[in-house]
Design a protein around this motif. Structure first.
Motif, mmCIF file in Angstrom:
data_model
loop_
_atom_site.group_PDB
_atom_site.id
_atom_site.type_symbol
_atom_site.label_atom_id
_atom_site.label_comp_id
_atom_site.label_asym_id
_atom_site.label_seq_id
_atom_site.Cartn_x
_atom_site.Cartn_y
_atom_site.Cartn_z
ATOM 1 N N GLU A 41 0.834 -1.206 0.000
ATOM 2 C CA GLU A 41 0.000 0.000 0.000
ATOM 3 C C GLU A 41 0.872 1.261 0.000
ATOM 4 O O GLU A 41 0.611 2.202 -0.750
ATOM 5 C CB GLU A 41 -0.907 -0.025 1.240
ATOM 6 N N LEU A 99 2.871 2.904 6.620
ATOM 7 C CA LEU A 99 2.594 4.138 7.362
ATOM 8 C C LEU A 99 3.459 5.278 6.829
ATOM 9 O O LEU A 99 2.990 6.405 6.631
ATOM 10 C CB LEU A 99 2.871 3.923 8.858
ATOM 11 N N GLY A 103 2.367 8.883 4.904
ATOM 12 C CA GLY A 103 2.820 10.210 5.316
ATOM 13 C C GLY A 103 3.595 10.914 4.216
ATOM 14 O O GLY A 103 3.326 12.069 3.885
ATOM 15 N N LEU A 104 4.549 10.186 3.615
ATOM 16 C CA LEU A 104 5.418 10.797 2.610
ATOM 17 C C LEU A 104 4.623 11.216 1.382
ATOM 18 O O LEU A 104 4.815 12.321 0.845
ATOM 19 C CB LEU A 104 6.524 9.814 2.225
ATOM 20 N N ALA A 106 1.433 11.980 1.159
ATOM 21 C CA ALA A 106 0.597 13.140 1.463
ATOM 22 C C ALA A 106 1.438 14.406 1.472
ATOM 23 O O ALA A 106 1.007 15.466 1.005
ATOM 24 C CB ALA A 106 -0.089 12.948 2.819
ATOM 25 N N PHE A 107 2.649 14.278 1.977
ATOM 26 C CA PHE A 107 3.562 15.418 2.060
ATOM 27 C C PHE A 107 3.972 15.892 0.663
ATOM 28 O O PHE A 107 3.900 17.076 0.343
ATOM 29 C CB PHE A 107 4.789 14.998 2.873
ATOM 30 N N LYS A 110 0.932 17.408 -1.499
ATOM 31 C CA LYS A 110 0.132 18.513 -0.971
ATOM 32 C C LYS A 110 -0.157 19.575 -2.041
ATOM 33 O O LYS A 110 -1.283 20.026 -2.204
ATOM 34 C CB LYS A 110 0.868 19.156 0.207
ATOM 35 N N GLU A 217 -5.185 12.260 -1.512
ATOM 36 C CA GLU A 217 -4.487 11.640 -0.392
ATOM 37 C C GLU A 217 -5.068 10.255 -0.100
ATOM 38 O O GLU A 217 -6.279 10.083 -0.029
ATOM 39 C CB GLU A 217 -4.636 12.537 0.840
ATOM 40 N N SER A 221 -6.694 3.518 -1.300
ATOM 41 C CA SER A 221 -7.782 3.022 -0.446
ATOM 42 C C SER A 221 -7.798 1.500 -0.300
ATOM 43 O O SER A 221 -8.785 0.842 -0.614
ATOM 44 C CB SER A 221 -9.145 3.530 -0.921
ATOM 45 N N GLY A 222 -6.691 0.962 0.173
ATOM 46 C CA GLY A 222 -6.659 -0.456 0.534
ATOM 47 C C GLY A 222 -6.327 -1.404 -0.600
ATOM 48 O O GLY A 222 -6.248 -2.607 -0.382
#
Lengths: 308, 369
Positions: A41, A99, A103-104, A106-107, A110, A217, A221-222
């Protein structure tokens, strides 16, 4: 339902199945080498965001796909260094990869939220695509869809008939024996992990460049987790991975066409389907522990330390 | 060139030092990252980690946001010790909130003293019920709990979305997808008037102590520990694996459900489509960084809660994307996993100048990190 509608639905099943097939093929190779990478993912998310960002900035979809693939590989490289050299636990490291990828991505993404681009266009194969019904159904797709079938054939050949496929399987079944005969277990596992990352990267880029040409973002979705389940469901066999991907593609498409087909259920409830089907399918396949034991690569998820 | 050499005994010092090393490495990466983005790193650090705590309101928010992390983290740590990988705390959190919200909406104008306790009970049971699905499937059908718990996160979130857009939508809410605001009797009282931190933080602290007692003083906790560290010894001793799976999932699910209840009956005050900025996933990091120890979980929760707060202030003051919080969380876990290698190995100067090599450690039976 008219013929055009039926064709439309079948075509969207193919489109929905393609990223699942790519991600699951990659994970299949990784797992056949004995490595369990739960970070699919995360690798897909990075492929999606980098693919979109590069394609947007450079204007080239092909370059976007290429960089998305590299993004997935870069994530896989982190996983490989940690699990193969630092001998970290594969489950924990894979979770960390997912995880971190969330985060990365989304960063990075942006500043790209809300943008869109012209997605990957299907190619009509001359003459063949003019055949009624079969033409639009079989010969009017983008290159990645055709690529997934090429990959399927290549993987079947690789594991059945090629020397290297046998070596990868040996590494997955018994790294100790493979090492004793002189095969570089760690290096082979590195390559298998990187291949998995590359395929996840392409799968992610396909989401953000072809299916919905934009960056959202957490847009996978899975799907990365569904790809992981697909590998188990397929008992580690390429052809069954493809079948499974199409099954799930069908379930995913159901949620969009369900209401049109007269199923009057809220869209959220229909959207639950792929996840529930994943669980049901997992239950069916793992119900008999022997099915898993007989097919799973023996050393799956275990670290290997060369003793000399 | 130094090479890695196996320690005769796992280093206890490194056990405790490695989360700190990981945190320092995360800060160094942050320093580089802030510099690359053209921000003064020292100022950015101050905005991120110090400024949120300079006001008493900030401290209250810090404790408030650490509450769900503590609750979920403590439960997950108990499960991880027994090698039951519940990674769907986010889903159990959501279902706890749904169950508690259902009670709140059903007894909307009752205004009775027992509504809030009933909501708490519903929250715990909601989380437990959601975690019971993977427990049942694992014990009965041998199904991998990692994938099932994760799939159920998406199902739970969609279910919540369905409820607040459909049957539970506030009829006077201008069509916004959210429920009615809970009444005062349905809201957890705050600790100090004017601040949002509420009694659920105290409950979380009590549960830290309870979980310490369970893990280290009770036979049930011991059984789970043994199953995690030495599965074959546990089987030989006759400890039931099924009971451990059920216990691990019910405990972690119940705590996550309570956390979800505390969130909607606390700072949020109603049901809405998104009720968590990923607390259930961050709790996985909390559990590992806290060394699966209740006290460690408490400290790690405070750190991760600060990361959430810092992300918000950095967004307002420095115009940095708040997604940087998730980036820091992921980095922290990576660095921790890497630093953990020094629990089993040490660096030894090598005169031969050969490349660093690994010699086999003892079979890693129990410790997952």
């Amino acid at each position: 339902m008219s013929t055009e509608q039926a064709i439309l639905i079948l075509v969207s099943i193919v489109i929905a199945a393609t990223p699942l097939a790519f991600a699951a093929f990659g994970e299949l190779v990784t797992e056949r080498a004995g490595v369990l990478n739960l970070g699919v993912e995360g690798m897909m998310l990075l492929g999606a965001v980098i693919g979109f960002a590069v394609a947007k900035d450079s204007g080239s979809l092909a370059f976007g796909f290429f960089c998305g693939m590299l993004g997935g590989m870069a994530m896989a490289l982190i996983f490989a260094v940690l699990t193969q050299h630092l001998q970290t636990n594969q489950v924990a490291t894979g979770l960390a990869l997912t995880l971190f990828g969330a985060g990365l991505s989304a960063f990075i993404g942006k500043s790209y939220v809300g943008m869109s681009l012209t997605g990957l266009a299907p190619i009509s194969i001359p003459y063949l695509s003019d055949i009624p019904i079969l033409g639009p159904l079989l010969f009017h797709y983008d290159l990645v869809v055709y690529g997934s079938f090429g990959l399927l054939i290549a993987l079947i050949w690789f594991f059945k008939s090629s020397r290297w496929g046998l070596i990868v399987r040996a590494v997955g079944e018994s790294p100790t024996s493979a090492h004793a005969i002189g095969y570089p277990v760690i290096r082979i596992r590195y390559l298998a992990i990187l291949f998995g990352g590359a395929m996840s990267g392409i799968a992610g880029a396909y989401l953000s460049l072809a299916i919905t040409p934009m960056w959202v973002e957490g847009m996978t979705s899975g799907r990365g987790w569904i790809a992981l389940a697909l590998v188990v469901f397929a008992t580690w066999k390429p052809l069954r991975v493809m079948v499974g991907a199409y099954l799930f593609g069908g379930v995913t498409v159901m949620q969009f066409y369900g209401q049109g087909m007269g199923i009057h259920v809220s869209s959220q409830i229909l959207s639950m389907l792929p996840y529930i089907v994943t669980i049901v399918v997992l239950v069916l396949i793992s119900r008999n522990p022997r099915t898993i034991l007989l097919n799973q690569p023996m050393s799956l998820g275990q670290s290997f330390y060369p003793r000399s | 060139m130094p090479r890695l050499e196996r320690r005769a005994q796992p280093s206890r010092l490194m056990m405790f030092a490695s989360p700190l090393i990981a945190a320092v490495l995360m800060l160094i990466t942050g320093y580089i990252l802030f510099s690359l983005m053209g921000k003064d790193p020292i100022h950015a650090f101050w905005v991120f980690f110090i400024k949120p705590l300079t006001t008493s309101y900030g401290v209250s928010e810090w404790l408030l946001k650490s509450t769900p992390l503590i609750l979920c983290g403590v439960g997950l740590a108990i499960g991880f010790r027994a090698r039951v990988f519940n990674i769907g705390a986010e889903g159990q959190f959501t279902m706890g909130a749904v169950a508690a919200g259902g009670v709140a909406l059903y007894f909307y104008n009752t205004d009775a003293i027992w509504v809030l306790p009933l909501m708490m009970l519903a929250g715990v049971l909601g989380g437990m019920a959601w975690a019971a699905i993977p427990a049942f499937l694992r014990t009965r059908f041998n199904t991998n709990e990692i994938l099932v718990t994760l799939m159920l996160v998406y199902v739970a979130q969609l279910f919540l979305g369905y409820l607040v857009q459909g049957p539970w939508r506030d009829p006077e809410g201008f069509n916004f997808p959210q429920s009615k605001m809970f009444t005062e009797a349905e809201t957890i009282p705050v600790l100090i008037a004017g601040f949002r931190v509420n009694w659920s933080f105290i409950v979380a602290l009590v549960l830290v102590v309870v979980s310490w007692f369970f893990t280290y003083k009770m036979f049930a906790g011991f059984r789970m520990e043994v199953s995690g560290q030495a599965p074959s010894a546990a089987r030989y001793a006759g400890f039931s694996e099924k009971r451990n799976v059920w216990l691990a999932l019910l405990i972690s699910g119940g705590l996550a459900g309570f956390a979800g209840m505390a969130e909607v009956a606390g700072p949020i005050g109603q049901l809405q489509p998104t009720i968590s900025p990923g607390y259930g996933f961050a709790a996985i990091i909390v559990a590992y960084v806290g060394r699966l120890h209740p006290l460690g979980v408490l400290l790690a929760s405070l750190l991760l809660s600060l990361l959430y707060l810092g992300g918000d202030t950095a967004q307002m003051d420095l115009n940095l994307p708040s997604a940087i919080t998730g980036l820091f969380q992921g980095l922290l876990l990576f660095y921790l996993l890497a630093a953990d290698i020094f629990i089993h190995y040490r660096l030894k100067p090598d005169s031969n100048g050969s490349r660093p090599r690994l010699t086999p450690p003892p079979e890693p039976q129990g410790d997952i990190t």
